[in-house]
Write a protein that holds these residues in place. Sequence first.
Motif, PDB file in Angstrom:
ATOM      1  N   HIS A  53      39.533   4.181  44.470  1.00  8.75           N
ATOM      2  CA  HIS A  53      40.590   3.423  43.811  1.00  8.75           C
ATOM      3  C   HIS A  53      40.243   1.939  43.778  1.00  8.75           C
ATOM      4  N   LYS A  54      39.771   1.400  44.907  1.00  8.08           N
ATOM      5  CA  LYS A  54      39.409  -0.021  44.967  1.00  8.08           C
ATOM      6  C   LYS A  54      38.199  -0.312  44.072  1.00  8.08           C
ATOM      7  N   ARG A  55      37.242   0.600  44.017  1.00  7.23           N
ATOM      8  CA  ARG A  55      36.087   0.427  43.126  1.00  7.23           C
ATOM      9  C   ARG A  55      36.531   0.406  41.662  1.00  7.23           C
ATOM     10  N   MET A  56      37.449   1.275  41.308  1.00  4.79           N
ATOM     11  CA  MET A  56      37.959   1.321  39.940  1.00  4.79           C
ATOM     12  C   MET A  56      38.686   0.024  39.600  1.00  4.79           C
ATOM     13  N   LEU A  57      39.487  -0.496  40.520  1.00  3.12           N
ATOM     14  CA  LEU A  57      40.189  -1.755  40.273  1.00  3.12           C
ATOM     15  C   LEU A  57      39.198  -2.902  40.094  1.00  3.12           C
ATOM     16  N   GLY A  58      38.179  -2.948  40.940  1.00  2.53           N
ATOM     17  CA  GLY A  58      37.157  -3.987  40.823  1.00  2.53           C
ATOM     18  C   GLY A  58      36.398  -3.901  39.510  1.00  2.53           C
TER      19      GLY A  58
END
Length: 74
Positions: A53-58
């Motif tokens: 999820h954090k990778r997708m947001l970044g």
Amino acid sequence: MNEWSLPAAQANAYADLVHSQKSSGQFERHKAFLRGGIWKNFLTRYPEANWMHKRMLGLSQRLDALPQNKRTPK
């Protein structure tokens, strides 16, 4: 519906509560109050999902910051 986001001990207690409510015939009346956990607990329970999820947001932020002339058509 959100019981899948609960830690194991609370998920078992929730399942017992739902079972007792169904056995007593009160489940439909109390169903709105028996929701289980919240979605954000899912990211705590499953660190790999949190990481993705954090990778997708970044990635989304990086793509948004990319100049229009550097983007490829869809």
